[in-house]
Design a protein around this motif. Structure first.
Motif, PDB file in Angstrom:
ATOM      1  N   ASP A 140       0.753  -0.790   0.191  1.00 46.99           N
ATOM      2  CA  ASP A 140      -0.275  -0.063   0.263  1.00 46.99           C
ATOM      3  C   ASP A 140       0.524   1.467  -0.246  1.00 46.99           C
ATOM      4  N   GLN A 141       1.684   1.701   0.766  1.00 45.41           N
ATOM      5  CA  GLN A 141       2.865   2.482   0.214  1.00 45.41           C
ATOM      6  C   GLN A 141       3.767   2.614  -0.100  1.00 45.41           C
ATOM      7  N   GLN A 142       4.312   1.499  -1.372  1.00 45.81           N
ATOM      8  CA  GLN A 142       4.549   1.429  -2.211  1.00 45.81           C
ATOM      9  C   GLN A 142       3.554   2.226  -3.616  1.00 45.81           C
ATOM     10  N   LYS A 143       2.712   1.825  -3.280  1.00 48.54           N
ATOM     11  CA  LYS A 143       1.825   2.584  -4.374  1.00 48.54           C
ATOM     12  C   LYS A 143       1.083   3.794  -3.967  1.00 48.54           C
ATOM     13  N   ARG A 144       0.932   4.159  -2.905  1.00 46.75           N
ATOM     14  CA  ARG A 144       0.916   5.666  -2.937  1.00 46.75           C
ATOM     15  C   ARG A 144       2.537   6.585  -3.463  1.00 46.75           C
TER      16      ARG A 144
END
Length: 97
Positions: A50-54
């Motif tokens: 999720d952090q990588q997508k953001r």
């Protein structure tokens, strides 16, 4: 002929299920522990994803904001093929895991 006393049979009848129960509880403990660790790792990996997508979305927005505006979108194909550094589609090549 039969020297075994009846008390020995009752004692062995109690020991075998007790040993089986102890071994079963030990096996359950380790299986449960492995399962909890796997679930924790899955939750951490999902949070990381999720952090990588953001971060990828933020990077994409930053790149689009800093990209120079193209004055004429219909450039000749020969000019567009020679100059790959200004091609805005190259920004989209950021790998997403």
């Amino acid at each position: 002929m039969n020297d075994v006393t009846p008390g020995l049979f009752s004692l062995s009848a109690l020991i075998v299920p007790f040993i089986t129960l102890v071994v079963g509880l030990i096996a359950w403990f380790f299986v449960n522990r492995i399962s909890v660790r796997a679930n924790t790792q899955i939750a951490l990996l999902e949070a990381l994803l999720d952090q990588q997508k953001r971060q990828n979305a933020l990077l994409r927005r930053l790149c689009e904001a800093q990209a120079p505006q193209v004055e004429s979108p219909s450039r000749p194909a020969a000019v567009a093929g020679d100059d790959d550094e200004e091609d805005p589609s190259l920004v989209r090549l950021v790998a997403e895991r």
